[in-house]
Design a protein around this motif. Structure first.
Motif, PDB file in Angstrom:
ATOM      1  N   PHE A  76       0.833  -1.198   0.000  1.00 12.81           N
ATOM      2  CA  PHE A  76       0.000   0.000   0.000  1.00 12.81           C
ATOM      3  C   PHE A  76       0.871   1.253   0.000  1.00 12.81           C
ATOM      4  O   PHE A  76       0.643   2.181  -0.781  1.00 12.81           O
ATOM      5  CB  PHE A  76      -0.950   0.006   1.207  1.00 12.81           C
ATOM      6  CG  PHE A  76      -1.780   1.247   1.303  1.00 12.81           C
ATOM      7  CD1 PHE A  76      -2.915   1.395   0.530  1.00 12.81           C
ATOM      8  CD2 PHE A  76      -1.418   2.277   2.156  1.00 12.81           C
ATOM      9  CE1 PHE A  76      -3.673   2.555   0.594  1.00 12.81           C
ATOM     10  CE2 PHE A  76      -2.165   3.436   2.239  1.00 12.81           C
ATOM     11  CZ  PHE A  76      -3.302   3.577   1.454  1.00 12.81           C
ATOM     12  N   GLY A  77       1.882   1.279   0.886  1.00  8.63           N
ATOM     13  CA  GLY A  77       2.774   2.439   0.959  1.00  8.63           C
ATOM     14  C   GLY A  77       3.514   2.680  -0.346  1.00  8.63           C
ATOM     15  O   GLY A  77       3.612   3.822  -0.817  1.00  8.63           O
ATOM     16  N   GLU A  78       4.038   1.623  -0.949  1.00 11.49           N
ATOM     17  CA  GLU A  78       4.742   1.752  -2.228  1.00 11.49           C
ATOM     18  C   GLU A  78       3.822   2.285  -3.312  1.00 11.49           C
ATOM     19  O   GLU A  78       4.205   3.147  -4.101  1.00 11.49           O
ATOM     20  CB  GLU A  78       5.316   0.402  -2.656  1.00 11.49           C
ATOM     21  CG  GLU A  78       6.489  -0.044  -1.822  1.00 11.49           C
ATOM     22  CD  GLU A  78       6.909  -1.485  -2.098  1.00 11.49           C
ATOM     23  OE1 GLU A  78       6.198  -2.220  -2.825  1.00 11.49           O
ATOM     24  OE2 GLU A  78       7.970  -1.873  -1.563  1.00 11.49           O
ATOM     25  N   ASN A  79       2.589   1.787  -3.346  1.00  9.51           N
ATOM     26  CA  ASN A  79       1.625   2.240  -4.349  1.00  9.51           C
ATOM     27  C   ASN A  79       1.267   3.709  -4.183  1.00  9.51           C
ATOM     28  O   ASN A  79       0.861   4.360  -5.149  1.00  9.51           O
ATOM     29  CB  ASN A  79       0.352   1.385  -4.317  1.00  9.51           C
ATOM     30  CG  ASN A  79       0.577  -0.008  -4.860  1.00  9.51           C
ATOM     31  OD1 ASN A  79       1.516  -0.258  -5.609  1.00  9.51           O
ATOM     32  ND2 ASN A  79      -0.287  -0.933  -4.471  1.00  9.51           N
ATOM     33  N   LYS A  80       1.406   4.221  -2.982  1.00 11.66           N
ATOM     34  CA  LYS A  80       1.126   5.636  -2.714  1.00 11.66           C
ATOM     35  C   LYS A  80       2.370   6.515  -2.855  1.00 11.66           C
ATOM     36  O   LYS A  80       2.321   7.708  -2.581  1.00 11.66           O
ATOM     37  CB  LYS A  80       0.524   5.809  -1.310  1.00 11.66           C
ATOM     38  CG  LYS A  80      -0.830   5.162  -1.160  1.00 11.66           C
ATOM     39  CD  LYS A  80      -1.846   5.806  -2.079  1.00 11.66           C
ATOM     40  CE  LYS A  80      -3.221   5.211  -1.939  1.00 11.66           C
ATOM     41  NZ  LYS A  80      -4.186   5.790  -2.875  1.00 11.66           N
ATOM     42  N   GLY A  81       3.492   5.910  -3.258  1.00 15.21           N
ATOM     43  CA  GLY A  81       4.699   6.689  -3.515  1.00 15.21           C
ATOM     44  C   GLY A  81       5.611   6.894  -2.318  1.00 15.21           C
ATOM     45  O   GLY A  81       6.496   7.751  -2.367  1.00 15.21           O
ATOM     46  N   TRP A  82       5.435   6.133  -1.269  1.00 13.94           N
ATOM     47  CA  TRP A  82       6.270   6.252  -0.085  1.00 13.94           C
ATOM     48  C   TRP A  82       7.418   5.256  -0.152  1.00 13.94           C
ATOM     49  O   TRP A  82       7.273   4.166  -0.686  1.00 13.94           O
ATOM     50  CB  TRP A  82       5.446   6.006   1.181  1.00 13.94           C
ATOM     51  CG  TRP A  82       4.459   7.099   1.454  1.00 13.94           C
ATOM     52  CD1 TRP A  82       3.293   7.334   0.771  1.00 13.94           C
ATOM     53  CD2 TRP A  82       4.541   8.112   2.448  1.00 13.94           C
ATOM     54  NE1 TRP A  82       2.656   8.430   1.293  1.00 13.94           N
ATOM     55  CE2 TRP A  82       3.404   8.932   2.331  1.00 13.94           C
ATOM     56  CE3 TRP A  82       5.480   8.404   3.434  1.00 13.94           C
ATOM     57  CZ2 TRP A  82       3.172  10.021   3.155  1.00 13.94           C
ATOM     58  CZ3 TRP A  82       5.244   9.486   4.269  1.00 13.94           C
ATOM     59  CH2 TRP A  82       4.113  10.289   4.113  1.00 13.94           C
ATOM     60  N   LYS A  83       8.572   5.647   0.407  1.00 17.65           N
ATOM     61  CA  LYS A  83       9.713   4.730   0.530  1.00 17.65           C
ATOM     62  C   LYS A  83       9.405   3.803   1.700  1.00 17.65           C
ATOM     63  O   LYS A  83       9.046   4.258   2.788  1.00 17.65           O
ATOM     64  CB  LYS A  83      10.988   5.520   0.801  1.00 17.65           C
ATOM     65  CG  LYS A  83      12.209   4.644   0.990  1.00 17.65           C
ATOM     66  CD  LYS A  83      13.434   5.482   1.323  1.00 17.65           C
ATOM     67  CE  LYS A  83      14.557   4.545   1.708  1.00 17.65           C
ATOM     68  NZ  LYS A  83      15.050   4.787   3.046  1.00 17.65           N
ATOM     69  N   VAL A  84       9.535   2.507   1.471  1.00 19.93           N
ATOM     70  CA  VAL A  84       9.149   1.516   2.476  1.00 19.93           C
ATOM     71  C   VAL A  84      10.369   0.740   2.953  1.00 19.93           C
ATOM     72  O   VAL A  84      11.184   0.289   2.159  1.00 19.93           O
ATOM     73  CB  VAL A  84       8.110   0.532   1.894  1.00 19.93           C
ATOM     74  CG1 VAL A  84       7.740  -0.528   2.924  1.00 19.93           C
ATOM     75  CG2 VAL A  84       6.877   1.270   1.410  1.00 19.93           C
ATOM     76  N   SER A  85      10.475   0.588   4.262  1.00 23.23           N
ATOM     77  CA  SER A  85      11.463  -0.317   4.847  1.00 23.23           C
ATOM     78  C   SER A  85      10.769  -1.049   5.991  1.00 23.23           C
ATOM     79  O   SER A  85       9.740  -0.601   6.495  1.00 23.23           O
ATOM     80  CB  SER A  85      12.703   0.436   5.332  1.00 23.23           C
ATOM     81  OG  SER A  85      12.362   1.411   6.287  1.00 23.23           O
ATOM     82  N   THR A  86      11.315  -2.193   6.370  1.00 25.34           N
ATOM     83  CA  THR A  86      10.713  -2.960   7.458  1.00 25.34           C
ATOM     84  C   THR A  86      11.782  -3.393   8.445  1.00 25.34           C
ATOM     85  O   THR A  86      12.950  -3.547   8.084  1.00 25.34           O
ATOM     86  CB  THR A  86       9.971  -4.209   6.935  1.00 25.34           C
ATOM     87  OG1 THR A  86      10.897  -5.050   6.256  1.00 25.34           O
ATOM     88  CG2 THR A  86       8.820  -3.837   6.013  1.00 25.34           C
ATOM     89  N   GLU A  87      11.368  -3.563   9.666  1.00 26.41           N
ATOM     90  CA  GLU A  87      12.229  -4.090  10.718  1.00 26.41           C
ATOM     91  C   GLU A  87      11.492  -5.247  11.377  1.00 26.41           C
ATOM     92  O   GLU A  87      10.289  -5.148  11.643  1.00 26.41           O
ATOM     93  CB  GLU A  87      12.504  -3.035  11.793  1.00 26.41           C
ATOM     94  CG  GLU A  87      13.355  -1.886  11.362  1.00 26.41           C
ATOM     95  CD  GLU A  87      13.550  -0.870  12.481  1.00 26.41           C
ATOM     96  OE1 GLU A  87      13.335  -1.205  13.671  1.00 26.41           O
ATOM     97  OE2 GLU A  87      13.911   0.264  12.161  1.00 26.41           O
TER      98      GLU A  87
END
Length: 72
Positions: free
Chosen positions: A49-60
C-alpha cells in the motif's frame, strides 16, 4: 522533519492495518509513519500500500511482529 506518526495495528487482521495506514497517510505529503503489525501478511499488505502511494518503504523485524516504516 515532522514528528513520527506511529500506528499500532498489532493483533488486527487485514484489511484493518491497511485501512489504519490509509487514515494516517491522509493529508500527509511527507514525513515518517511507522506501522506495527504482527503478521507477515499484514507487513506485506501495508508495504505494498505504501509503495503504491509513492512512499519509501522499509521494514524491521521486532521480537513480536514487524515495524513497517514509510518515509517521504
Amino acid at each position: 522533519m515532522s514528528d513520527i506518526i506511529t500506528v499500532n495495528a498489532s493483533g488486527l487482521s487485514c484489511p484493518q492495518p491497511v485501512m489504519m495506514t490509509k487514515k494516517a497517510l491522509s493529508g500527509l505529503s511527507s514525513g515518517r509513519v511507522e506501522i506495527l503489525v504482527d503478521t507477515a501478511t499484514s507487513r506485506s499488505n501495508v508495504s505494498r500500500f505504501g509503495e503504491n502511494k509513492g512512499w519509501k518503504v522499509s521494514t524491521e523485524e521486532l521480537e513480536r511482529g514487524y515495524k513497517v516504516i514509510l518515509e517521504k
